[in-house]
Scaffold this active site. Structure first.
Site, PDB file in Angstrom:
ATOM      1  N   SER A  95      30.638  51.562  40.528  1.00  0.00           N
ATOM      2  CA  SER A  95      30.558  50.125  40.275  1.00  0.00           C
ATOM      3  C   SER A  95      31.482  49.665  39.145  1.00  0.00           C
ATOM      4  O   SER A  95      32.686  49.751  39.272  1.00  0.00           O
ATOM      5  CB  SER A  95      29.106  49.761  40.007  1.00  0.00           C
ATOM      6  OG  SER A  95      28.944  48.384  39.917  1.00  0.00           O
ATOM      7  N   ASP A 234      33.877  43.086  39.826  1.00  0.00           N
ATOM      8  CA  ASP A 234      33.730  44.418  39.218  1.00  0.00           C
ATOM      9  C   ASP A 234      34.390  45.438  40.156  1.00  0.00           C
ATOM     10  O   ASP A 234      34.963  45.059  41.185  1.00  0.00           O
ATOM     11  CB  ASP A 234      32.253  44.738  38.921  1.00  0.00           C
ATOM     12  CG  ASP A 234      31.459  45.145  40.148  1.00  0.00           C
ATOM     13  OD1 ASP A 234      31.773  44.645  41.247  1.00  0.00           O
ATOM     14  OD2 ASP A 234      30.523  45.965  40.029  1.00  0.00           O
ATOM     15  N   ASP A 236      33.579  47.622  42.443  1.00  0.00           N
ATOM     16  CA  ASP A 236      33.274  47.743  43.869  1.00  0.00           C
ATOM     17  C   ASP A 236      33.012  46.384  44.514  1.00  0.00           C
ATOM     18  O   ASP A 236      32.605  46.310  45.677  1.00  0.00           O
ATOM     19  CB  ASP A 236      32.116  48.717  44.120  1.00  0.00           C
ATOM     20  CG  ASP A 236      30.813  48.252  43.524  1.00  0.00           C
ATOM     21  OD1 ASP A 236      30.843  47.505  42.528  1.00  0.00           O
ATOM     22  OD2 ASP A 236      29.743  48.628  44.042  1.00  0.00           O
ATOM     23  N   ASP A 238      30.778  44.009  44.247  1.00  0.00           N
ATOM     24  CA  ASP A 238      29.485  43.402  44.596  1.00  0.00           C
ATOM     25  C   ASP A 238      29.096  42.328  43.583  1.00  0.00           C
ATOM     26  O   ASP A 238      28.299  41.447  43.876  1.00  0.00           O
ATOM     27  CB  ASP A 238      28.362  44.442  44.777  1.00  0.00           C
ATOM     28  CG  ASP A 238      28.100  45.263  43.541  1.00  0.00           C
ATOM     29  OD1 ASP A 238      28.903  45.217  42.586  1.00  0.00           O
ATOM     30  OD2 ASP A 238      27.073  45.978  43.525  1.00  0.00           O
TER      31      ASP A 238
HETATM   32 MG    MG Z   1      29.195  46.812  41.311  1.00  0.00          MG
END
Ligand code: MG
Length: 442
Positions: A95, A234, A236, A238
């Site tokens: 992440s 961020d 990844d 999400d």
């Molecule tokens: Mg993330």
């Protein structure tokens, strides 16, 4: 086996979470999910290839049919579960963590991220693996980002965006957003100025978490080129953060609150908003206005998913992760961005934000070992009970007052008890913190 899974999957440096452990856990995951078609995706981290090798081998040794999505965002991978009718998904990502971290996140066939509690079963199964007797199969699927773009465009008023042609600074943070967001917004007719938009696991442009201190270049650029907004993701993708047209940072809980407002405005049936016990009262106020119900969960994406599947209209958490069930049960940083861009074609982002209910949040932490953590939370519970106060005990203790709330919650991973308060003014929030610090003896 030590416990590796936390609130957000298993995560660590290569020493803390070696690929050999990831392989074992992949075998446990295969058993837990019941084998069959399993998706694998990864982000652009430097150790990604190592974990990818380990995790796919583990799945193959359990006889799975591995569908390799390659490098994609987490929301893209999670969207693909339904599309491909897979039995589950493993995402190799850490992440927003620093470059030396990596991890694995498991999602089941319903699109629900596996919680720490459910992962205990995976760890138990991983413990029992023996020499492999099966050999699975593997295929590559290279169209996931394209599928995801089409799905998003189906759910957004693209014509409205094309007419207005907003100018956007896209700060991909050298993460996975680089592979999809410039393309998506260009195709929706926006004028796109991308920065940090090549994938690089060293994160040379900025640290991966899109907090205000890390996205200064984006804020400045929005002002310089007079853009309509800036958007930062961020690692990844999400989670998403914004800059308004004045280059002012928009914090995560405002992104969530605006998403709730947009969704409820467009909804004509009885709606249910799912959020965690640490979320702003702004959500309650917006829900009340539209006659919607608010359901609180423990803090952590898996708990939001578990509640969302029972008919949630929209879900999210205060750091800027929003779940839109029309796409998936994942925190969807890309679709959230598209919906907000659609809205700012009507009026400037600063105006939308100014119209949201405004609360001030104060977050503090108290150093405490395991024993002290329990004691503090119990003191808070006793106080709430004894005084007949309105409280929520789903995760720590949150006491609701007429003009604000305070939560005391033990950290699951660190030696802290967190104490948050929210009220209309920062002074009142601070006062709530001070009063409750006295009550819990801190
Ligand atoms: Mg993330």
């Amino acid at each position: 086996m030590a416990r590796y899974f936390g609130t957000n999957g298993a995560r660590g440096t290569i020493e803390e979470f070696p690929p050999s452990i990831a392989k074992k856990l992949a075998r446990g995951t295969a058993k837990y999910l019941g084998g069959g078609k399993i998706l694998v995706a990864r982000d652009g981290r430097l150790t990604g290839a190592l974990y990818h090798e380990a995790i796919t081998s583990g799945l193959l040794e359990e006889g799975c049919h591995v569908i390799d999505l390659g490098q994609v965002t987490s929301p893209t991978a999670e969207f693909m579960i339904k599309k491909i009718k897979a039995n589950g998904l493993i995402i190799i990502t850490a992440s927003h963590n620093p470059p030396e971290y990596n991890g694995m996140k498991v999602v089941d066939r319903d699109g629900i991220a596996i919680s720490k509690e459910r992962a205990e079963k995976i760890e138990e199964l991983a413990e029992k693996i023996t020499e492999p007797k099966k050999r699975g199969t593997m295929e590559k699927y290279e169209n996931a980002s394209e599928d995801h773009i089409s799905e998003i465009m189906k759910n957004v008023d693209v014509e409205k965006i094309r007419r207005r042609k907003p100018k956007l600074v896209l700060d991909c943070g050298n993460g996975m957003a680089s592979l999809i967001t410039p393309q998506l917004f260009k195709r929706m007719g926006c004028e796109v100025v991308p920065i940090n938009s090549h994938v690089d696991g060293n994160f040379p442009g900025r640290p991966s978490e899109p907090i205000e201190a890390n996205v200064q270049d984006m804020l400045k650029l929005v002002r310089e080129i007079k853009a309509d907004a800036g958007i930062a993701w961020d690692g990844d993708a999400d989670r998403v953060a914004f800059a308004n047209e004045r280059g002012e940072y928009v914090i995560g809980d405002k992104v969530f609150a605006l998403s709730v407002l947009l969704k409820l405005k467009a909804e004509n049936k009885k709606a249910k908003v799912v959020t965690t016990v640490a979320t702003s009262l702004a959500i309650e106020d917006i829900a009340k206005k539209y006659g919607a119900e608010v359901v609180y969960t423990k803090i952590g994406a898996p708990y939001l998913c578990e509640e969302m599947i029972k008919g949630g209209t929209i879900g999210g958490e205060e750091v800027g992760g929003v779940i839109w069930p029309e796409i998936s049960l994942a925190k969807e940083g890309i679709y959230t961005a598209a919906k907000i861009v659609e809205a700012l074609c009507e009026k400037p982002l600063s105006q939308w934000i100014a119209e949201l209910p405004d609360y001030k949040n104060i977050k503090e932490k108290i150093v405490a070992d395991e024993k002290k953590k329990t004691e503090i939370v119990e003191k808070m519970r006793e106080y709430a009970k004894k005084n007949n106060l309105d409280y929520i005990d789903k995760d720590g203790i949150r006491i609701n007052y007429k003009d604000g709330w305070v939560i005391v919650r033990a950290s699951g991973t660190e030696n802290y008890v967190r104490i948050f308060a929210e009220a209309k003014t920062a002074e009142r929030a601070k006062q709530l913190i001070n009063e409750h610090r006295k009550i819990i003896g801190e």
